[in-house]
Every structure is written in structure tokens, then in C-alpha cells.
Design a protein around this motif. Structure first.
Motif, PDB file in Angstrom:
ATOM      1  N   ASN A   1       0.817  -1.219   0.000  1.00  0.00           N
ATOM      2  CA  ASN A   1       0.000   0.000   0.000  1.00  0.00           C
ATOM      3  C   ASN A   1       0.854   1.274   0.000  1.00  0.00           C
ATOM      4  N   ILE A   2       1.823   1.338  -0.896  1.00  0.00           N
ATOM      5  CA  ILE A   2       2.726   2.488  -0.879  1.00  0.00           C
ATOM      6  C   ILE A   2       2.213   3.627  -1.754  1.00  0.00           C
ATOM      7  N   GLU A   3       2.586   4.831  -1.356  1.00  0.00           N
ATOM      8  CA  GLU A   3       2.331   6.046  -2.133  1.00  0.00           C
ATOM      9  C   GLU A   3       3.657   6.768  -2.300  1.00  0.00           C
TER      10      GLU A   3
ATOM     11  N   PHE B   1      16.311   4.632  -4.143  1.00  0.00           N
ATOM     12  CA  PHE B   1      16.699   5.958  -4.615  1.00  0.00           C
ATOM     13  C   PHE B   1      15.686   7.030  -4.211  1.00  0.00           C
ATOM     14  N   ASP B   2      14.406   6.640  -4.081  1.00  0.00           N
ATOM     15  CA  ASP B   2      13.345   7.587  -3.724  1.00  0.00           C
ATOM     16  C   ASP B   2      12.618   7.094  -2.477  1.00  0.00           C
ATOM     17  N   PRO B   3      12.147   7.998  -1.627  1.00  0.00           N
ATOM     18  CA  PRO B   3      11.409   7.602  -0.422  1.00  0.00           C
ATOM     19  C   PRO B   3       9.953   7.294  -0.751  1.00  0.00           C
ATOM     20  N   ILE B   4       9.242   6.724   0.212  1.00  0.00           N
ATOM     21  CA  ILE B   4       7.802   6.515   0.071  1.00  0.00           C
ATOM     22  C   ILE B   4       7.076   7.405   1.076  1.00  0.00           C
ATOM     23  N   TYR B   5       5.864   7.798   0.729  1.00  0.00           N
ATOM     24  CA  TYR B   5       5.074   8.713   1.562  1.00  0.00           C
ATOM     25  C   TYR B   5       4.201   7.938   2.552  1.00  0.00           C
ATOM     26  N   THR B   6       3.623   6.822   2.090  1.00  0.00           N
ATOM     27  CA  THR B   6       2.867   5.936   2.970  1.00  0.00           C
ATOM     28  C   THR B   6       3.192   4.488   2.608  1.00  0.00           C
ATOM     29  N   GLY B   7       2.825   3.558   3.517  1.00  0.00           N
ATOM     30  CA  GLY B   7       3.014   2.142   3.253  1.00  0.00           C
ATOM     31  C   GLY B   7       4.384   1.647   3.674  1.00  0.00           C
TER      32      GLY B   7
END
Length: 356
Positions: A9-11, A53-59
Motif C-alpha cells: 500500500n505504498i504512495e 533511490f526515492d522515499p515513500i510517503y505511505t506504506g
């Protein structure tokens, strides 16, 4: 099989711009999957978040049961044991091929590093070219070296970001099958990003179709083709046409080419206007067939010919004929329907009869 990668469930965002949302899937050890979709759908962003390389906002993202990405936590890319193969190869031009492959093995003893480099070059059928430099190689050879370099540290998983897009069609096809063979031989999981469904179907055990930042369907290539879950997947995967009809008895549809029966029941009321998905392999040439159509266009591909056919109503369908059955534009042909998979969607005026 054990689960290697779990995406839950990533954003993903760039600043406040949402790129992907509500993405969930898992990948077993040794499986190869593909992220497939049009340009701008978020597939490369998703690959970059898995790489670190990039972060996740949720999940959350887990590898071998351990969290590697969360909104407040991120394992660095070099600590994930994930290899990466880029579209532009990213080889060091001043290093030989052997030195390129050895680049990620600097902490390994010299003798062991030399053995590993030899193994990797042999694995990609380039064992006699280790002394050469990247500019002396073709694009396909450079991509093989990039794969060998990514595999040399023995990663848990390999990520491939449109790695064959700079190559011609035949080489892309050959190299894709070769990469699949290599990964399967090493039991290394892989994730391929591409917009080419032929490439995805040839390489992957599972394919995730993305559109506008959302995962539309995660399934086997067979199920994506024969059991698309929505109109976008039906349109994006494979060839075919929607033809209008009416639902009957929940398990079949009446259309101008007859009643189409299939392998599923639909919950809508009898008489509901529908569009039925017909693939080229659902419509068969039969000289005694009950359906007449006129040849509008054809594409010869060697063993088969794809015909674009107009029905009496003006509705267009496609059918794949044996290439020995030759017809010209304007000819009348007879057909029958052999659709084992009944794929229906509620009809809207704008979408009825649409092709893809």
C-alpha cells in the motif's frame, strides 16, 4: 515458494505531486515480474523506490521479511543487495569490461574477485572480451556487461529499467529471453520496467499493469490477456475489439455475430447492454461459418496474417488466419466465434464498438 519482496500500500510523491498510490504486490524468490504501462504511469518511480533511490510517503516495502522502506525509515541502496541495470548501460568508459564487472567487488580478495568476474563474463557469453572497452562493443554487448556487473555481487534481486529500449527488435527479443534464462539459472528474482507488452509477456512470470499511478491488475500474462479486470487492461494488453450486445442469463451475450458463451457469470440483470471483448484468436476463419465479413486490411507476419474485417453493420473485428489462407482487400470471408473466455463490460455510448 518464499516471499522475497512485499510492497504494501505504498504512495510515492515528488514534493506534493502524487506519482503512485495504493500499490501492493508481492514477489516470490526466483520469480520475474514486469511493471507495464504507458509513459508517465509511475512504473520507473516505483522501481526507484524499491531500489532505495526515492522515499515513500505511505506504506512499506519489505525484502526477505525486513522493512527496507517506510515513511520514516529507508535502508540505503548499497545496503539492500539489489542490483540495477539501466537503460543507458551506465558502463565506465575508461575501464575494461572485466574492470567494469569487478567494480562492485572491491572488498573481495583479488583471487576470488578475478574468479567471479570470469564467471560473470562467461555467464553472459563474453568470456573472451574482458580486455575490451565499452566503446568497442555493440549495444547488445554493452547491455550484457551491464547485467554481468549487476549480478557480480550476488544480489537478492535485480531491477531492470527499460534495459532493451535502445536495441533493435530482434536483438531486444533475443536478449530478453537470454536475461530470463540467466536469472532463472541463478534463481534470482527480477523486476523489469517496460512499455512493450511483447517483451513483458516473454520475460515475466507476473505482470503488473499500471495507469495514472495505480496498479490496475497484477497477474500472469495469460490472465491479463484472457481475464482483464477492467477496460484499461483490456485495451492496453493485446489486440481486439469491443462489440455491442445484450446480457442473457448472466452467462452469455447476444451480439450481431451470435450468442457468445464463456467461462464466467455476470451479476447484472438480463438485458443489460454490454460490450464483449473479442481477441483475434476468438474469431476463426471457417469457409462454412455463419458470419460474413469484408476484408478491410491485413498484416502478414510469416506464419499468420492478421485481418481487419468489417461486419455487415459496419462493426470492425480482427482475426488471425493461417498465412496459407490468402485474401485481398474487399474479399468476403466466412467466420465463426470460438471464444472460451467471456469478457464483458457494461456499455457506454462513447466506448461501444471501440478498438485498441
Amino acid at each position: 515458494m518464499s516471499t522475497l519482496l512485499q510492497v504494501d500500500n505504498i504512495e510515492c510523491r515528488y514534493d506534493q505531486l502524487v506519482i503512485t498510490q495504493e500499490i501492493s504486490f508481492s514477489l516470490n524468490q526466483g520469480d520475474i515480474c514486469c511493471l507495464l504501462g504507458p509513459s508517465g504511469c509511475g512504473k520507473t518511480t516505483l522501481l526507484r523506490t524499491i531500489a532505495g533511490f526515492d522515499p515513500i510517503y505511505t506504506g512499506a516495502i519489505s525484502l526477505n521479511g525486513e522493512t527496507i522502506s517506510a515513511p520514516d525509515f529507508m535502508v540505503q541502496p548499497e545496503d539492500r543487495r539489489i542490483g540495477m541495470v539501466f537503460q543507458d548501460y551506465a558502463l565506465f568508459p575508461h575501464l575494461t569490461l572485466a574492470e567494469n564487472v569487478a567494480f562492485g567487488l572491491r572488498k573481495m580478495p583479488d583471487a576470488k574477485r578475478k574468479t567471479r568476474v570470469a564467471e560473470m563474463l562467461d555467464l553472459v557469453n563474453m568470456s573472451d572480451l574482458g580486455h575490451r572497452y565499452p566503446h568497442e562493443l555493440s549495444g547488445g554487448q554493452q547491455q550484457r556487461v551491464a547485467l554481468a556487473r549487476a549480478l557480480a555481487p550476488r544480489p537478492q534481486m535485480i531491477l531492470l529499467d527499460e534495459p532493451f529500449s535502445n536495441l533493435d527488435f530482434e536483438l531486444r527479443k533475443h536478449l530478453g529471453l537470454e536475461v530470463r534464462r540467466i536469472l532463472k539459472a541463478l534463481n534470482i528474482s527480477g523486476i523489469l520496467v517496460t512499455h512493450d507488452q511483447t517483451e513483458a509477456f516473454a520475460m515475466a512470470d507476473y505482470v503488473g499493469v499500471l495507469n495514472q499511478g495505480r496498479l490496475q491488475q497484477w497477474d500472469t500474462p495469460y490472465n491479463l490477456y484472457h481475464e482483464p479486470q477492467n477496460r484499461f487492461v483490456a485495451n492496453f494488453v493485446g489486440q481486439g475489439y469491443f462489440i455491442p450486445g445484450t446480457l442473457q442469463n448472466h452467462t452469455n451475450a447476444a451480439t450481431e455475430i451470435g450468442v457468445i458463451e464463456g467461462n464466467r457469470a455476470y451479476p447484472w440483470e438480463d438485458g443489460t447492454p454490454i460490450d464483449a471483448l473479442l481477441r483475434p484468436d476468438d474469431i476463426i476463419h471457417n469457409p462454412q461459418g455463419p458470419i460474413k465479413a469484408t476484408v478491410e486490411q491485413f498484416t502478414f507476419s510469416g506464419s499468420a496474417t492478421l485481418y481487419r474485417l468489417k461486419l455487415p453493420s459496419g462493426q470492425v473485428v480482427e482475426s488471425m488466419f493461417n498465412s496459407h489462407e490468402e485474401f485481398n482487400i474487399g474479399d468476403t470471408v466466412h467466420l465463426e466465434v470460438k471464444a472460451d473466455h467471456l469478457i464483458l463490460f457494461p456499455r457506454t455510448k462513447a466506448e461501444s464498438g471501440s478498438n485498441f
